[in-house]
Scaffold this active site. Sequence first.
Site, PDB file in Angstrom:
ATOM      1  N   HIS A  82       7.264  -4.887 -11.107  1.00  0.00           N
ATOM      2  CA  HIS A  82       6.457  -3.872 -10.428  1.00  0.00           C
ATOM      3  C   HIS A  82       6.167  -2.737 -11.395  1.00  0.00           C
ATOM      4  O   HIS A  82       7.053  -2.283 -12.119  1.00  0.00           O
ATOM      5  CB  HIS A  82       7.185  -3.314  -9.198  1.00  0.00           C
ATOM      6  N   ASP A 161       5.264   0.282   5.480  1.00  0.00           N
ATOM      7  CA  ASP A 161       4.840   0.871   4.205  1.00  0.00           C
ATOM      8  C   ASP A 161       3.321   0.945   4.131  1.00  0.00           C
ATOM      9  O   ASP A 161       2.759   1.918   3.647  1.00  0.00           O
ATOM     10  CB  ASP A 161       5.376   0.073   3.015  1.00  0.00           C
ATOM     11  N   ARG A 168       0.064   8.736   3.367  1.00  0.00           N
ATOM     12  CA  ARG A 168       0.465   9.576   2.231  1.00  0.00           C
ATOM     13  C   ARG A 168      -0.708   9.819   1.293  1.00  0.00           C
ATOM     14  O   ARG A 168      -0.867  10.901   0.729  1.00  0.00           O
ATOM     15  CB  ARG A 168       1.617   8.907   1.459  1.00  0.00           C
ATOM     16  N   SER A 183       9.040   3.109  -0.629  1.00  0.00           N
ATOM     17  CA  SER A 183       7.813   2.322  -0.507  1.00  0.00           C
ATOM     18  C   SER A 183       7.873   1.086  -1.418  1.00  0.00           C
ATOM     19  O   SER A 183       7.681  -0.054  -0.983  1.00  0.00           O
ATOM     20  CB  SER A 183       6.614   3.205  -0.897  1.00  0.00           C
ATOM     21  N   LYS A 187       8.985  -3.179  -0.271  1.00  0.00           N
ATOM     22  CA  LYS A 187       8.141  -4.363  -0.551  1.00  0.00           C
ATOM     23  C   LYS A 187       8.863  -5.359  -1.444  1.00  0.00           C
ATOM     24  O   LYS A 187       8.727  -6.568  -1.282  1.00  0.00           O
ATOM     25  CB  LYS A 187       6.821  -3.912  -1.203  1.00  0.00           C
TER      26      LYS A 187
HETATM   27  N1  URA Z   1       3.372   2.317  -5.471  1.00  0.00           N
HETATM   28  C1  URA Z   1       3.804   1.988  -4.233  1.00  0.00           C
HETATM   29  O1  URA Z   1       3.795   0.835  -3.858  1.00  0.00           O
HETATM   30  N2  URA Z   1       4.231   2.978  -3.432  1.00  0.00           N
HETATM   31  C2  URA Z   1       4.256   4.256  -3.796  1.00  0.00           C
HETATM   32  O2  URA Z   1       4.675   5.083  -3.025  1.00  0.00           O
HETATM   33  C3  URA Z   1       3.804   4.588  -5.087  1.00  0.00           C
HETATM   34  C4  URA Z   1       3.376   3.588  -5.902  1.00  0.00           C
END
Ligand code: URA
Length: 438
Positions: A82, A161, A168, A183, A187
Amino acid sequence: MRMYDIIIKKRGGGALSEEELRWMITRYTEGDIPDYQMSAFLMAVYFQGMTDEETAILTDAMARSGESLDLSGIPGVKVDKHSTGGVGDKTTLIVTPIVAACGCTVAKMSGRGLGHTGGTVDKLESIPGMCASLSRDKFLDVVRRTGIAVTGQSPDLAPADKKLYALRDVTATVDSIPLIAASIMSKKLVAGSDCIVLDVKTGSGTFMKTVEDSVCLAEKMVAIGVHNGKKIAALITNMDIPLGYQIGNALEVEEAVRTLRGQGPDDLTEVSLALAAQLLFLAEKGDMDDCRKLARDTLDSGAALEKLVAMVEAQGGDGTCVRHPEKLGRAPFAMEVKAETGGYITKMDSAGIGIAAMLLGAGRETKESEIDPLAGIILSKKTGDSVKKGETVATLLTSDETRLDAAKERFLESVAIGQAAPEKKPLIYARVTERGVE
Ligand code: URA
Protein backbone atom coordinates in the site's frame (compact mmCIF):
# COMPACT_ATOMS: atom_id res chain seq x y z
CA MET A 1 -26.29 6.04 23.09
CA ARG A 2 -26.33 9.38 21.25
CA MET A 3 -23.97 10.61 18.56
CA TYR A 4 -24.26 14.08 20.10
CA ASP A 5 -22.65 12.84 23.35
CA ILE A 6 -19.86 11.08 21.42
CA ILE A 7 -19.07 14.31 19.56
CA ILE A 8 -18.97 16.30 22.82
CA LYS A 9 -16.69 13.71 24.46
CA LYS A 10 -14.22 13.76 21.58
CA ARG A 11 -14.43 17.54 21.23
CA GLY A 12 -13.33 17.81 24.86
CA GLY A 13 -10.39 15.46 24.28
CA GLY A 14 -11.90 12.37 25.93
CA ALA A 15 -11.15 8.80 24.88
CA LEU A 16 -14.11 6.89 23.49
CA SER A 17 -15.00 3.44 24.78
CA GLU A 18 -15.02 0.33 22.60
CA GLU A 19 -18.81 0.25 22.87
CA GLU A 20 -19.13 3.86 21.69
CA LEU A 21 -16.78 3.40 18.74
CA ARG A 22 -18.38 0.15 17.53
CA TRP A 23 -21.89 1.59 17.95
CA MET A 24 -20.94 4.70 15.97
CA ILE A 25 -19.38 2.81 13.04
CA THR A 26 -22.25 0.31 12.80
CA ARG A 27 -24.92 3.01 12.93
CA TYR A 28 -23.08 5.25 10.46
CA THR A 29 -22.59 2.39 7.97
CA GLU A 30 -26.29 1.57 8.24
CA GLY A 31 -27.17 5.20 7.50
CA ASP A 32 -28.62 6.00 10.94
CA ILE A 33 -26.07 8.71 11.76
CA PRO A 34 -26.21 11.70 9.41
CA ASP A 35 -23.13 12.99 7.61
CA TYR A 36 -23.30 16.34 9.46
CA GLN A 37 -22.83 14.64 12.82
CA MET A 38 -20.08 12.38 11.52
CA SER A 39 -18.37 15.44 10.00
CA ALA A 40 -18.36 17.14 13.40
CA PHE A 41 -16.92 13.99 14.95
CA LEU A 42 -14.17 13.75 12.31
CA MET A 43 -13.20 17.37 12.89
CA ALA A 44 -13.06 16.71 16.64
CA VAL A 45 -10.70 13.77 15.98
CA TYR A 46 -8.66 15.97 13.65
CA PHE A 47 -7.98 18.38 16.52
CA GLN A 48 -8.01 16.03 19.54
CA GLY A 49 -6.50 12.86 18.04
CA MET A 50 -7.15 9.33 19.28
CA THR A 51 -5.32 7.01 21.63
CA ASP A 52 -3.68 3.91 20.16
CA GLU A 53 -6.41 1.81 21.73
CA GLU A 54 -9.17 3.93 20.18
CA THR A 55 -7.42 3.75 16.78
CA ALA A 56 -7.14 -0.05 17.00
CA ILE A 57 -10.82 -0.43 17.90
CA LEU A 58 -11.89 2.03 15.19
CA THR A 59 -9.85 0.05 12.62
CA ASP A 60 -11.40 -3.22 13.71
CA ALA A 61 -14.93 -1.78 13.67
CA MET A 62 -14.37 -0.43 10.14
CA ALA A 63 -12.88 -3.74 8.99
CA ARG A 64 -15.92 -5.59 10.33
CA SER A 65 -18.38 -3.21 8.67
CA GLY A 66 -18.61 -5.45 5.59
CA GLU A 67 -17.28 -8.66 4.12
CA SER A 68 -13.69 -9.87 4.00
CA LEU A 69 -11.75 -11.59 1.26
CA ASP A 70 -10.92 -15.19 2.06
CA LEU A 71 -7.63 -16.07 0.38
CA SER A 72 -7.07 -19.19 2.49
CA GLY A 73 -7.95 -21.49 -0.43
CA ILE A 74 -5.18 -19.99 -2.56
CA PRO A 75 -1.80 -21.64 -2.05
CA GLY A 76 1.39 -19.73 -1.26
CA VAL A 77 2.25 -16.66 0.77
CA LYS A 78 -0.15 -13.83 -0.04
CA VAL A 79 1.44 -10.39 -0.11
CA ASP A 80 0.06 -6.87 -0.39
CA LYS A 81 1.46 -3.39 -0.80
CA HIS A 82 0.00 0.00 0.00
CA SER A 83 1.21 3.49 -0.81
CA THR A 84 -0.19 6.49 1.01
CA GLY A 85 -0.28 8.19 -2.37
CA GLY A 86 2.06 10.27 -4.41
CA VAL A 87 2.76 11.88 -7.76
CA GLY A 88 4.35 9.72 -10.44
CA ASP A 89 4.13 6.77 -8.03
CA LYS A 90 3.89 3.74 -10.31
CA THR A 91 5.73 1.39 -7.93
CA THR A 92 2.79 -1.06 -7.70
CA LEU A 93 3.22 -1.80 -11.41
CA ILE A 94 6.84 -2.76 -10.71
CA VAL A 95 6.86 -4.23 -7.20
CA THR A 96 3.90 -6.60 -7.54
CA PRO A 97 5.15 -8.40 -10.69
CA ILE A 98 8.63 -8.71 -9.16
CA VAL A 99 7.34 -10.44 -6.03
CA ALA A 100 4.84 -12.54 -8.02
CA ALA A 101 7.68 -13.70 -10.28
CA CYS A 102 9.50 -14.76 -7.08
CA GLY A 103 6.61 -17.05 -6.13
CA CYS A 104 4.56 -14.78 -3.84
CA THR A 105 0.84 -14.49 -4.52
CA VAL A 106 -0.50 -10.97 -5.10
CA ALA A 107 -4.23 -10.35 -4.73
CA LYS A 108 -4.27 -6.59 -4.64
CA MET A 109 -7.07 -4.09 -4.39
CA SER A 110 -6.08 -0.64 -5.50
CA GLY A 111 -7.64 2.79 -5.57
CA ARG A 112 -8.53 5.27 -8.26
CA GLY A 113 -6.85 8.64 -8.35
CA LEU A 114 -8.44 11.73 -6.88
CA GLY A 115 -7.04 15.26 -6.85
CA HIS A 116 -3.31 15.48 -7.40
CA THR A 117 -2.50 11.80 -6.72
CA GLY A 118 -2.86 9.03 -9.28
CA GLY A 119 -4.44 5.61 -8.76
CA THR A 120 -3.11 2.26 -9.96
CA VAL A 121 -6.52 1.27 -11.32
CA ASP A 122 -6.58 4.28 -13.67
CA LYS A 123 -3.02 3.54 -14.80
CA LEU A 124 -3.87 -0.08 -15.60
CA GLU A 125 -7.04 0.94 -17.42
CA SER A 126 -4.97 3.02 -19.85
CA ILE A 127 -4.00 -0.35 -21.38
CA PRO A 128 -6.59 -1.20 -24.06
CA GLY A 129 -9.04 -3.90 -22.95
CA MET A 130 -7.70 -4.02 -19.39
CA CYS A 131 -10.39 -4.57 -16.78
CA ALA A 132 -9.46 -3.42 -13.29
CA SER A 133 -12.93 -3.78 -11.79
CA LEU A 134 -13.15 -7.55 -11.61
CA SER A 135 -15.91 -9.52 -9.91
CA ARG A 136 -14.70 -11.40 -6.85
CA ASP A 137 -14.79 -14.76 -8.68
CA LYS A 138 -12.89 -13.43 -11.68
CA PHE A 139 -10.34 -11.74 -9.41
CA LEU A 140 -9.66 -14.96 -7.50
CA ASP A 141 -9.55 -16.91 -10.76
CA VAL A 142 -6.84 -14.58 -12.16
CA VAL A 143 -4.90 -14.84 -8.87
CA ARG A 144 -5.03 -18.65 -9.06
CA ARG A 145 -4.00 -18.78 -12.73
CA THR A 146 -1.26 -16.14 -12.82
CA GLY A 147 -0.30 -15.58 -9.16
CA ILE A 148 -1.16 -11.89 -9.47
CA ALA A 149 -4.24 -9.73 -9.98
CA VAL A 150 -4.92 -6.07 -9.32
CA THR A 151 -8.46 -4.77 -9.15
CA GLY A 152 -10.41 -1.78 -7.82
CA GLN A 153 -11.47 -1.65 -4.19
CA SER A 154 -14.53 -3.84 -3.66
CA PRO A 155 -17.47 -1.87 -2.19
CA ASP A 156 -18.31 -4.89 0.02
CA LEU A 157 -15.00 -4.66 1.90
CA ALA A 158 -14.82 -2.08 4.73
CA PRO A 159 -17.85 -0.07 3.48
CA ALA A 160 -17.52 2.17 6.55
CA ASP A 161 -14.17 3.38 5.19
CA LYS A 162 -15.67 4.12 1.79
CA LYS A 163 -18.35 6.34 3.37
CA LEU A 164 -15.99 7.95 5.85
CA TYR A 165 -13.26 8.60 3.30
CA ALA A 166 -15.70 10.35 0.95
CA LEU A 167 -16.82 12.52 3.87
CA ARG A 168 -13.26 13.27 5.01
CA ASP A 169 -12.38 14.26 1.47
CA VAL A 170 -14.91 17.12 1.50
CA THR A 171 -14.58 18.16 5.16
CA ALA A 172 -10.80 18.75 5.25
CA THR A 173 -10.25 15.85 7.66
CA VAL A 174 -8.15 13.50 5.53
CA ASP A 175 -4.78 14.38 7.05
CA SER A 176 -5.34 13.04 10.54
CA ILE A 177 -2.93 10.27 11.61
CA PRO A 178 -5.45 8.03 13.45
CA LEU A 179 -8.03 8.43 10.68
CA ILE A 180 -5.51 7.57 7.95
CA ALA A 181 -4.16 4.61 9.93
CA ALA A 182 -7.65 3.21 10.56
CA SER A 183 -8.71 3.81 6.95
CA ILE A 184 -5.71 2.09 5.35
CA MET A 185 -5.43 -0.76 7.83
CA SER A 186 -9.17 -1.58 7.85
CA LYS A 187 -8.87 -2.25 4.10
CA LYS A 188 -5.62 -4.18 4.44
CA LEU A 189 -6.98 -6.40 7.22
CA VAL A 190 -10.00 -7.51 5.19
CA ALA A 191 -8.03 -8.01 1.97
CA GLY A 192 -6.71 -11.30 3.33
CA SER A 193 -2.93 -11.13 2.71
CA ASP A 194 -0.30 -12.52 5.09
CA CYS A 195 2.45 -9.95 4.46
CA ILE A 196 2.04 -6.21 3.89
CA VAL A 197 4.54 -3.54 2.91
CA LEU A 198 3.48 0.07 3.39
CA ASP A 199 5.06 2.88 1.40
CA VAL A 200 4.49 5.93 3.57
CA LYS A 201 5.23 8.96 1.46
CA THR A 202 6.59 12.06 3.08
CA GLY A 203 6.91 15.57 1.70
CA SER A 204 5.05 18.22 -0.20
CA GLY A 205 2.85 15.95 -2.31
CA THR A 206 1.49 13.91 0.62
CA PHE A 207 -0.73 13.97 3.68
CA MET A 208 2.33 13.76 5.92
CA LYS A 209 4.61 16.74 5.33
CA THR A 210 7.32 15.79 7.82
CA VAL A 211 9.39 12.65 8.34
CA GLU A 212 8.36 12.64 12.04
CA ASP A 213 4.64 12.55 11.19
CA SER A 214 5.24 9.87 8.54
CA VAL A 215 7.13 7.70 11.03
CA CYS A 216 4.34 8.18 13.56
CA LEU A 217 1.71 7.11 10.97
CA ALA A 218 3.85 4.12 9.95
CA GLU A 219 4.33 3.04 13.59
CA LYS A 220 0.58 3.11 14.18
CA MET A 221 -0.18 1.09 11.05
CA VAL A 222 2.56 -1.45 11.76
CA ALA A 223 1.25 -1.88 15.33
CA ILE A 224 -2.29 -2.49 14.04
CA GLY A 225 -0.99 -5.04 11.51
CA VAL A 226 1.13 -6.91 14.06
CA HIS A 227 -1.79 -6.97 16.52
CA ASN A 228 -3.86 -8.64 13.80
CA GLY A 229 -1.26 -11.31 13.01
CA LYS A 230 0.17 -9.75 9.84
CA LYS A 231 3.82 -9.61 8.87
CA ILE A 232 4.20 -5.94 8.12
CA ALA A 233 6.83 -3.27 7.53
CA ALA A 234 6.80 0.29 6.26
CA LEU A 235 9.30 2.35 4.31
CA ILE A 236 9.22 6.12 4.63
CA THR A 237 9.99 7.47 1.16
CA ASN A 238 10.51 10.95 -0.26
CA MET A 239 7.66 12.64 -2.13
CA ASP A 240 9.01 16.19 -2.18
CA ILE A 241 9.53 15.65 -5.90
CA PRO A 242 7.58 13.32 -8.21
CA LEU A 243 8.89 9.77 -8.54
CA GLY A 244 10.42 9.09 -11.96
CA TYR A 245 10.02 11.42 -14.91
CA GLN A 246 6.53 10.59 -16.21
CA ILE A 247 3.23 11.56 -14.61
CA GLY A 248 -0.10 10.48 -16.10
CA ASN A 249 -1.70 7.12 -16.66
CA ALA A 250 -0.35 5.66 -19.93
CA LEU A 251 2.87 7.63 -19.39
CA GLU A 252 3.35 5.87 -16.05
CA VAL A 253 2.70 2.44 -17.51
CA GLU A 254 5.35 3.21 -20.11
CA GLU A 255 7.89 4.26 -17.47
CA ALA A 256 7.06 1.24 -15.28
CA VAL A 257 7.70 -1.08 -18.23
CA ARG A 258 10.99 0.65 -18.95
CA THR A 259 11.91 0.12 -15.28
CA LEU A 260 10.97 -3.58 -15.52
CA ARG A 261 13.38 -3.76 -18.47
CA GLY A 262 16.14 -2.37 -16.25
CA GLN A 263 16.11 1.00 -18.01
CA GLY A 264 14.07 3.02 -15.54
CA PRO A 265 15.08 6.17 -13.68
CA ASP A 266 17.28 5.62 -10.62
CA ASP A 267 14.82 6.94 -8.02
CA LEU A 268 11.90 4.81 -9.24
CA THR A 269 14.10 1.72 -9.56
CA GLU A 270 15.58 2.17 -6.09
CA VAL A 271 12.23 2.64 -4.29
CA SER A 272 10.60 -0.22 -6.21
CA LEU A 273 13.44 -2.66 -5.48
CA ALA A 274 13.48 -1.65 -1.81
CA LEU A 275 9.73 -2.28 -1.47
CA ALA A 276 9.97 -5.58 -3.36
CA ALA A 277 12.92 -6.74 -1.23
CA GLN A 278 11.01 -5.82 1.92
CA LEU A 279 8.01 -7.93 0.84
CA LEU A 280 10.24 -10.87 -0.13
CA PHE A 281 11.85 -10.64 3.30
CA LEU A 282 8.46 -10.68 5.05
CA ALA A 283 7.55 -13.68 2.88
CA GLU A 284 10.70 -15.42 4.19
CA LYS A 285 12.50 -15.67 0.86
CA GLY A 286 15.85 -15.11 2.58
CA ASP A 287 17.68 -12.52 4.65
CA MET A 288 17.50 -8.86 3.65
CA ASP A 289 20.59 -9.08 1.42
CA ASP A 290 19.30 -12.22 -0.33
CA CYS A 291 15.96 -10.50 -0.90
CA ARG A 292 17.55 -7.36 -2.37
CA LYS A 293 19.52 -9.56 -4.78
CA LEU A 294 16.48 -11.67 -5.61
CA ALA A 295 14.43 -8.56 -6.44
CA ARG A 296 17.22 -7.13 -8.64
CA ASP A 297 17.84 -10.46 -10.44
CA THR A 298 14.13 -10.94 -11.08
CA LEU A 299 13.90 -7.50 -12.63
CA ASP A 300 17.06 -8.01 -14.71
CA SER A 301 15.95 -11.44 -15.97
CA GLY A 302 12.77 -10.04 -17.53
CA ALA A 303 10.66 -12.45 -15.43
CA ALA A 304 8.85 -9.57 -13.69
CA LEU A 305 7.91 -7.94 -17.01
CA GLU A 306 6.52 -11.30 -18.21
CA LYS A 307 4.44 -11.50 -15.00
CA LEU A 308 2.94 -8.08 -15.70
CA VAL A 309 2.11 -9.15 -19.26
CA ALA A 310 0.49 -12.35 -17.93
CA MET A 311 -1.62 -10.39 -15.45
CA VAL A 312 -2.71 -7.80 -18.03
CA GLU A 313 -3.70 -10.52 -20.51
CA ALA A 314 -5.58 -12.49 -17.83
CA GLN A 315 -7.52 -9.30 -17.05
CA GLY A 316 -8.46 -8.80 -20.71
CA GLY A 317 -5.76 -6.26 -21.58
CA ASP A 318 -3.56 -6.09 -24.64
CA GLY A 319 -0.21 -7.58 -23.56
CA THR A 320 1.56 -6.22 -26.64
CA CYS A 321 0.97 -2.71 -25.26
CA VAL A 322 2.94 -3.76 -22.17
CA ARG A 323 5.76 -5.29 -24.19
CA HIS A 324 5.72 -2.28 -26.55
CA PRO A 325 4.25 0.60 -24.51
CA GLU A 326 4.77 3.04 -27.39
CA LYS A 327 1.61 1.37 -28.73
CA LEU A 328 -0.34 3.09 -25.96
CA GLY A 329 -0.01 6.25 -28.07
CA ARG A 330 0.75 9.88 -27.32
CA ALA A 331 -1.74 12.66 -26.59
CA PRO A 332 -2.25 14.89 -29.67
CA PHE A 333 -1.42 18.22 -27.99
CA ALA A 334 1.96 18.96 -26.47
CA MET A 335 3.50 22.08 -24.96
CA GLU A 336 7.09 22.41 -23.84
CA VAL A 337 7.68 24.40 -20.65
CA LYS A 338 11.00 26.23 -20.85
CA ALA A 339 13.17 27.61 -18.07
CA GLU A 340 12.61 31.36 -17.70
CA THR A 341 16.09 31.74 -16.23
CA GLY A 342 19.26 29.65 -15.89
CA GLY A 343 20.56 28.01 -12.71
CA TYR A 344 19.58 24.93 -10.71
CA ILE A 345 16.12 23.49 -10.13
CA THR A 346 15.75 24.08 -6.40
CA LYS A 347 12.13 22.96 -5.99
CA MET A 348 9.71 20.78 -7.90
CA ASP A 349 6.67 20.64 -5.67
CA SER A 350 4.93 17.29 -6.10
CA ALA A 351 1.47 18.49 -5.14
CA GLY A 352 1.59 21.38 -7.63
CA ILE A 353 2.88 19.16 -10.41
CA GLY A 354 0.19 16.59 -9.63
CA ILE A 355 -2.42 19.35 -9.92
CA ALA A 356 -0.92 20.47 -13.26
CA ALA A 357 -1.22 16.86 -14.50
CA MET A 358 -4.81 16.75 -13.25
CA LEU A 359 -5.59 19.99 -15.12
CA LEU A 360 -4.29 18.32 -18.30
CA GLY A 361 -6.84 15.52 -17.75
CA ALA A 362 -4.62 12.89 -16.09
CA GLY A 363 -6.51 13.06 -12.79
CA ARG A 364 -9.95 13.71 -11.35
CA GLU A 365 -11.01 17.04 -9.93
CA THR A 366 -14.19 15.39 -8.63
CA LYS A 367 -15.08 11.71 -8.43
CA GLU A 368 -17.24 12.10 -11.54
CA SER A 369 -14.47 13.57 -13.77
CA GLU A 370 -13.42 11.53 -16.81
CA ILE A 371 -9.74 10.60 -17.10
CA ASP A 372 -7.76 11.30 -20.26
CA PRO A 373 -5.44 8.22 -20.26
CA LEU A 374 -2.85 9.89 -22.49
CA ALA A 375 -2.66 13.20 -20.62
CA GLY A 376 0.25 14.01 -18.33
CA ILE A 377 3.70 15.47 -17.94
CA ILE A 378 7.14 14.29 -19.01
CA LEU A 379 9.82 15.95 -16.91
CA SER A 380 13.14 16.71 -18.58
CA LYS A 381 14.70 18.08 -15.39
CA LYS A 382 14.31 17.37 -11.72
CA THR A 383 15.33 19.04 -8.47
CA GLY A 384 19.10 19.45 -8.34
CA ASP A 385 19.60 19.49 -12.13
CA SER A 386 21.24 22.49 -13.76
CA VAL A 387 19.23 24.25 -16.43
CA LYS A 388 19.97 26.91 -19.05
CA LYS A 389 17.57 29.75 -19.81
CA GLY A 390 15.15 28.55 -22.53
CA GLU A 391 15.90 24.86 -21.95
CA THR A 392 12.93 22.49 -21.74
CA VAL A 393 12.01 21.58 -18.17
CA ALA A 394 8.94 19.51 -19.03
CA THR A 395 6.49 18.62 -21.78
CA LEU A 396 2.77 18.85 -21.07
CA LEU A 397 0.51 16.42 -22.95
CA THR A 398 -3.27 16.39 -23.33
CA SER A 399 -6.08 15.43 -25.69
CA ASP A 400 -7.80 18.80 -24.96
CA GLU A 401 -5.75 21.78 -26.17
CA THR A 402 -7.75 24.25 -24.04
CA ARG A 403 -6.26 22.71 -20.88
CA LEU A 404 -2.65 23.58 -21.69
CA ASP A 405 -2.39 27.19 -20.49
CA ALA A 406 -3.81 26.64 -16.99
CA ALA A 407 -1.65 23.53 -16.56
CA LYS A 408 1.47 25.42 -17.64
CA GLU A 409 0.76 28.20 -15.15
CA ARG A 410 0.31 25.68 -12.31
CA PHE A 411 3.45 23.81 -13.36
CA LEU A 412 5.54 26.99 -13.38
CA GLU A 413 4.27 27.94 -9.92
CA SER A 414 5.51 24.58 -8.63
CA VAL A 415 9.06 24.86 -9.91
CA ALA A 416 11.77 27.17 -8.60
CA ILE A 417 15.15 27.91 -10.16
CA GLY A 418 17.97 29.34 -8.05
CA GLN A 419 21.68 29.96 -8.36
CA ALA A 420 22.90 27.38 -5.81
CA ALA A 421 22.40 23.63 -6.11
CA PRO A 422 19.95 22.47 -3.42
CA GLU A 423 20.89 19.98 -0.72
CA LYS A 424 20.16 16.41 -1.87
CA LYS A 425 17.52 14.68 0.24
CA PRO A 426 17.39 10.93 0.84
CA LEU A 427 14.99 8.83 -1.19
CA ILE A 428 14.28 6.38 1.61
CA TYR A 429 14.30 7.92 5.08
CA ALA A 430 13.51 5.00 7.34
CA ARG A 431 12.14 1.51 7.76
CA VAL A 432 9.53 0.87 10.44
CA THR A 433 8.95 -2.66 11.69
CA GLU A 434 7.66 -4.17 14.92
CA ARG A 435 11.23 -3.90 16.18
CA GLY A 436 11.18 -0.13 15.77
CA VAL A 437 12.51 2.55 13.42
CA GLU A 438 15.74 2.01 11.46
N1 URA B 1 -5.38 6.35 1.77
C1 URA B 1 -6.43 5.73 2.35
O1 URA B 1 -6.85 4.68 1.92
N2 URA B 1 -7.02 6.33 3.40
C2 URA B 1 -6.60 7.48 3.91
O2 URA B 1 -7.17 7.94 4.87
C3 URA B 1 -5.50 8.12 3.30
C4 URA B 1 -4.91 7.52 2.24
